[in-house]
Design an enzyme around this catalytic site. Structure first.
Site, PDB file in Angstrom:
ATOM      1  N   GLU A 200      -0.939  70.910 -44.235  1.00  0.00           N
ATOM      2  CA  GLU A 200      -0.181  71.474 -43.120  1.00  0.00           C
ATOM      3  C   GLU A 200       1.288  71.103 -43.264  1.00  0.00           C
ATOM      4  O   GLU A 200       1.658  70.247 -44.068  1.00  0.00           O
ATOM      5  CB  GLU A 200      -0.744  70.973 -41.773  1.00  0.00           C
ATOM      6  N   GLU A 288      -5.281  66.142 -34.072  1.00  0.00           N
ATOM      7  CA  GLU A 288      -6.717  65.888 -34.180  1.00  0.00           C
ATOM      8  C   GLU A 288      -7.200  65.407 -32.818  1.00  0.00           C
ATOM      9  O   GLU A 288      -6.401  65.057 -31.950  1.00  0.00           O
ATOM     10  CB  GLU A 288      -7.006  64.799 -35.232  1.00  0.00           C
TER      11      GLU A 288
HETATM   12  P1  ADP Z   1      -5.557  59.633 -38.456  1.00  0.00           P
HETATM   13  O1  ADP Z   1      -6.897  60.287 -38.346  1.00  0.00           O
HETATM   14  O2  ADP Z   1      -5.457  58.740 -39.632  1.00  0.00           O
HETATM   15  O3  ADP Z   1      -5.120  59.045 -37.168  1.00  0.00           O
HETATM   16  P2  ADP Z   1      -3.632  61.771 -37.950  1.00  0.00           P
HETATM   17  O4  ADP Z   1      -3.815  63.187 -38.361  1.00  0.00           O
HETATM   18  O5  ADP Z   1      -3.800  61.473 -36.502  1.00  0.00           O
HETATM   19  O6  ADP Z   1      -4.576  60.857 -38.823  1.00  0.00           O
HETATM   20  O7  ADP Z   1      -2.199  61.314 -38.437  1.00  0.00           O
HETATM   21  C1  ADP Z   1      -1.776  59.966 -38.360  1.00  0.00           C
HETATM   22  C2  ADP Z   1      -0.272  59.912 -38.158  1.00  0.00           C
HETATM   23  O8  ADP Z   1       0.422  60.570 -39.222  1.00  0.00           O
HETATM   24  C3  ADP Z   1       0.206  60.603 -36.898  1.00  0.00           C
HETATM   25  O9  ADP Z   1       0.185  59.733 -35.801  1.00  0.00           O
HETATM   26  C4  ADP Z   1       1.614  61.013 -37.263  1.00  0.00           C
HETATM   27  O10 ADP Z   1       2.497  59.925 -37.102  1.00  0.00           O
HETATM   28  C5  ADP Z   1       1.528  61.308 -38.729  1.00  0.00           C
HETATM   29  N1  ADP Z   1       1.304  62.752 -38.980  1.00  0.00           N
HETATM   30  C6  ADP Z   1       0.116  63.360 -39.092  1.00  0.00           C
HETATM   31  N2  ADP Z   1       0.269  64.662 -39.318  1.00  0.00           N
HETATM   32  C7  ADP Z   1       1.589  64.917 -39.346  1.00  0.00           C
HETATM   33  C8  ADP Z   1       2.390  66.085 -39.561  1.00  0.00           C
HETATM   34  N3  ADP Z   1       1.856  67.270 -39.817  1.00  0.00           N
HETATM   35  N4  ADP Z   1       3.722  65.942 -39.527  1.00  0.00           N
HETATM   36  C9  ADP Z   1       4.288  64.752 -39.306  1.00  0.00           C
HETATM   37  N5  ADP Z   1       3.599  63.623 -39.107  1.00  0.00           N
HETATM   38  C10 ADP Z   1       2.257  63.684 -39.126  1.00  0.00           C
HETATM   39 MG    MG Z   2      -4.818  59.989 -35.441  1.00  0.00          MG
END
Ligand code: ADP
Ligand code: MG
Ligand code: ADP
Length: 666
Positions: A200, A288
C-alpha cells in the site's frame, strides 16, 4: 456474571484482569509457565495451573493446555488478554466447541479482521477509507515492482498476517522493492507461518490514530473515541494518549462512524480497535483492526470512566450494552508511557535482568493529576528474555493535555528502578520536549527529534539548582554519619563554604541550616536556594525534596568523589568540594585520557558482590560483568561492547576503589 474465569496470559495484563474480577466478585484462574511460577499474577489469582516450559509455544500458546486447565478448574470462560491466543480464531472456535465462553469477539469477526488483506476488503465494502494500494496478494518480486509503480513510491510492503510491528518495510524505489519484498516474505513466513504479502501507499509523517469500539451480542456497537499512538519506535508504540490533539469534533465523529460501520459489518461483539493513519490535514485511512483488548486501553478508561475488561466480560456473558453512543463523553486527557526494560543510552537495546529496586509512583489522585500504573512485577522480580520486555504502563490523567503531560513528568520522576536499563529518562525527555507538548507529532517524531539516539539532555537552570542542593544535603549527611561512626573521614561539619560542580558548571556556595530548611547561597549570583521536606537517608537511590516551592525527585548513584544524579532526562556528575580541593582540581594537569576501551573500570568505590565473567569467556554488549555494592545499592556493571575476557581483577567479596580495573578484554 460468570463465577470463575481463566486468564490465558501473564504479566501486567493478567494482573489487570484479576483486579476487575475481584471487583466483580468473579474467581480467577491463572495459568503460568516455568518462568512465571513466582509472578505477581500467580500470587494474586484464586487458583493457578502450571502449563509448561517458559517458551510461549510450549505453554501460553498451546490451546490444549488452556482448555484442559479450564476443565480441570471449572472455569466458565477464558480471557486471552493480548498477544498469545487473543487473535486466534481457531482458539475462540475451540472454546465454543468445548462449551467455554471466549471473552472476546466471535470467531468469525476475528477471522474476518485477523488478516490484513481480507479486513481491507471488508473495510472498503463498509465505506471505510483505506490506504491507497493493492488490496490483494502479491505473487512475486516482478508483481511487487509493477504494483509499487502503479501506486507510486514510497510504498509499504506488509505481511497480511503481520502484527506487533513485524513484517513491515518501506520502499522508496525499485531497488528497495527488489530487496524488501523477499525479505518481508521470509520474515512473515518465519514469524507468522504465512507469507502472503500486500503493498500500500506509505503515508509520509502520518499520525497513528485509532478508534476503540465496543459491541454486544444484540447488534449494538458504540465507539469510545480515539487514542493517538504516534510516538513510536520501529513501528511500535511507546507513548499513547486520549483524546488525540489532532482531531476536531467533525473528524472524530467521521472516524468513529467508520469504525462502527466496520465493526457492524462483521457483527463485532466485544472490545476492539480500528487503527488508522492520519495526515496532518486530518485525512485518515484504515490500517487494520485488532480484535482484542489493546495494550493502551487504560487511556480510554481514564477519559470515559468505563472498565473495558468488565465490558468485555458483560458482553461475553450476553448482556446488552448499558449505554448508547449519545451517553458517552470525553472527560479530560490521559497519557500512557510504556516503561520498557531497555537501555535508552545504548541504542535502546533490551536490558533484561532483575529489578533490584522497583519503586513506582503511588497510584491515585494528586493535587493536579491522577496516576495509574499497570504492572505485573514486584521488586526482586526478573524481566526475562522469554516475553515482552515491558515493566509497566504508567498513565496520568488531568483535565487538560498540558496537565496530563506535566503529571506524567512528575510521575516519571517518582519512578525508581534499579538493576537493569530502563527508558524512564527517555520518556521524561519526551514529556519535557516542546514539540511533544505542542501536539504537532507524527510517527517520525522519535527519529526526527532523537536522530542519533538518546544521550540525555542538558540540565535546565532549575535542574542545576536541584542537583546542587541535593548533593550538598547528601554530602553533609554522609559526613555527619561518618563522623558518628568515627572513621575519621569526615570533614569539619562547621564548614560553610563549598564549591559545587554540576557537570560543566562550578559554583561557590555558602551553606546554612535555617530551621527545617537547608539554605544554599550561590556566592557569585547572591541568590539563595531553599531546600525543604527532604526524604532521603544514606543508602537510598532516590532523593525527594522541595526547592523553592517546587517538589522534585532525583535518582542518585554514588560515584568517585561525589554522585551521579539524574533529574528526569538530565544526568550529571555532581561533586561537593572544599574550596581548597576545588582549587587543586583546577591546577591538576589535564589527565591524559587513557585508552580504556579494553577495560571495565569501577565507577565507584565499593564491594564486589559478584563477578559474573571468567577469563576466556565471550561477553555480549550489555551483558552483566559484575555487581558492585556502594552506599548499600547494587550497581550492575555491563559490557559496553562484545569482547573476550582476558583477565579478571577482583573477585566477589573484594573491595574496589573508584577507577580500579575490574576486567580486561583481549
Ligand atoms: P501491526 O499489525 O504491526 O500493528 P500496522 O499495520 O498497524 O501493523 O502498522 C504498524 C505501524 O506502522 C502503524 O502504527 C504506523 O505507524 C505504521 N504504518 C503502517 N502502515 C502505514 C502506511 N501505509 N503509511 C505510513 N505508516 C504506516
Ligand atoms: Mg497495528
Ligand atoms: P497494540 O496495538 O495493542 O499496541 P501491538 O500490535 O503492539 O498491539 O501488540 C500487542 C501485543 O500482542 C504485543 O505483546 C505483541 O507482541 C503481540 N502481538 C501482536 N500481534 C502479534 C502476532 N501476530 N503474533 C504474535 N504476537 C503479536
Amino acid at each position: 456474571m460468570f463465577s470463575k474465569i481463566l486468564i490465558a496470559n501473564r504479566g501486567e495484563i493478567a494482573v489487570r484482569i484479576i483486579k476487575t474480577c475481584r471487583r466483580l466478585g468473579v474467581k480467577t484462574v491463572v495459568v503460568y509457565s516455568e518462568a512465571d511460577a513466582d509472578s505477581l499474577a500467580v500470587e494474586m489469582a484464586d487458583e493457578t495451573v502450571f502449563i509448561g516450559p517458559a517458551p510461549a509455544n510450549q505453554s501460553y500458546l498451546v490451546a490444549d493446555k488452556i482448555i484442559d486447565a479450564c476443565k480441570q478448574t471449572g472455569a466458565e470462560a477464558v480471557h486471552p488478554g493480548f498477544g498469545f491466543l487473543s487473535e486466534k480464531a481457531e482458539f475462540a472456535q475451540r472454546c465454543a466447541d468445548e462449551g467455554i465462553v471466549f471473552i472476546g469477539p466471535n470467531p468469525h469477526a476475528i477471522q474476518a479482521m485477523g488478516d490484513k488483506i481480507q479486513s481491507k476488503k471488508f473495510a472498503a465494502a463498509a465505506g471505510v477509507s483505506c490506504v491507497p494500494g493493492h488490496i490483494g496478494e502479491i505473487d512475486d518480486t516482478a508483481h511487487a515492482i509493477r504494483i509499487s509503480e502503479e501506486i507510486g513510491y514510497p510504498v509499504m510492503i506488509k505481511a497480511s498476517a503481520g502484527g506487533g510491528g513485524k513484517g513491515i518495510r518501506v520502499a522508496w524505489n525499485r531497488k528497495d522493492v527488489e530487496e524488501g519484498f523477499p525479505a518481508v516474505r521470509a520474515e512473515a513466513k518465519g514469524a507468522f507461518g504465512d507469507d502472503r504479502i500486500f503493498i500500500e501507499k506509505f503515508i509520509e509523517s502520518p499520525r497513528h490514530i485509532e478508534i476503540q469500539v465496543l459491541g454486544d451480542k444484540h447488534g449494538h456497537v458504540v465507539h469510545l473515541f480515539e487514542r493517538e499512538c504516534s510516538i513510536q519506535r520501529r513501528n511500535q508504540k511507546v507513548i499513547e494518549e486520549a483524546p488525540s490533539p489532532l482531531l476536531d469534533e467533525a473528524t472524530r465523529a467521521a472516524m468513529g462512524a467508520q469504525a462502527v460501520a466496520l465493526a457492524q459489518a462483521v457483527n463485532y461483539d466485544s472490545a476492539g480497535t480500528v487503527e488508522f493513519v492520519a495526515g496532518q490535514d486530518k485525512s485518515f485511512y484504515f490500517l487494520e483492526m485488532n480484535t482484542r483488548l489493546q495494550v493502551e486501553h487504560p487511556v480510554t478508561e481514564l477519559i470515559t470512566g468505563l472498565d473495558l475488561v468488565e465490558q468485555m466480560m458483560r458482553s461475553a456473558f450476553g448482556e446488552a450494552l448499558a449505554f448508547a453512543q449519545g451517553d458517552l463523553k470525553i472527560n479530560g486527557w490521559a497519557v500512557e508511557s510504556r516503561i520498557y526494560a531497555e537501555d535508552p543510552y545504548r541504542k535502546f537495546l533490551p536490558s533484561i535482568g532483575r529489578l533490584v529496586r522497583y519503586d513506582p509512583p503511588i497510584e491515585g489522585e494528586k493535587a493536579t493529576y491522577t496516576v495509574r500504573n499497570d504492572a505485573g512485577v514486584r521488586e526482586g522480580d526478573e524481566i526475562s528474555m522469554f516475553y515482552d520486555p515491558m515493566i509497566s504502563k504508567l498513565c496520568t490523567w488531568a483535565p487538560t493535555r498540558a496537565g496530563a503531560i506535566a503529571g506524567m513528568g512528575r510521575a516519571l520522576e517518582d519512578f525508581h528502578i534499579q538493576g537493569l536499563g530502563h527508558n524512564v529518562p527517555f520518556l521524561a525527555a519526551v514529556m519535557d520536549q516542546p514539540r511533544f507538548q505542542s501536539g504537532e507529532i507524527s510517527t517520525n517524531y522519535i527519529v526526527d527529534e532523537f536522530p542519533d539516539g538518546f544521550h540525555g539532555v542538558a540540565p535546565t537552570a532549575f535542574q542545576i539548582d536541584a542537583l546542587t542542593v541535593s548533593a550538598v544535603f547528601m554530602q553533609r549527611k554522609l559526613a555527619a554519619r561518618a563522623r558518628q561512626v568515627g572513621n575519621g573521614l569526615a570533614g569539619p561539619l562547621t564548614r560553610t563554604e563549598w564549591s559545587v560542580v554540576v557537570g560543566k558548571t562550578r559554583r561557590a556556595v555558602t551553606v546554612a541550616d535555617a530551621g527545617d530548611a537547608l539554605e544554599v547561597t550561590l556566592t557569585e549570583e547572591g541568590r539563595t536556594l531553599r531546600l525543604t521536606q527532604v526524604e532521603w537517608r544514606p543508602g537510598r537511590g532516590q532523593f525527594r525534596g522541595v526547592l523553592g516551592g517546587d517538589p522534585f525527585t532525583v535518582d542518585v548513584m554514588p560515584a568517585a568523589e561525589g554522585f551521579v544524579i539524574r533529574h528526569r532526562a538530565a544526568r550529571e556528575r555532581v561533586l561537593v568540594l572544599t574550596p581548597l580541593s576545588s582549587d587543586m582540581h583546577d591546577r591538576l594537569p589535564e589527565k591524559q585520557k587513557a585508552d580504556t576501551s579494553k577495560l571495565v573500570i569501577s565507577p565507584m568505590p565499593g564491594l564486589v558482590v559478584s563477578m559474573d565473567v571468567a577469563a576466556g569467556q565471550t561477553v555480549r554488549e550489555g551483558e552483566v560483568v559484575c555487581v558492585i555494592e556502594a552506599m548499600k545499592m547494587q550497581n550492575i556493571i555491563r559490557a559496553e561492547h562484545e569482547a573476550v575476557v582476558k583477565s579478571v581483577g577482583p573477585k566477589a567479596g573484594d573491595n574496589v576503589a573508584a577507577d580500579e580495573v575490574l576486567v580486561e578484554f583481549v
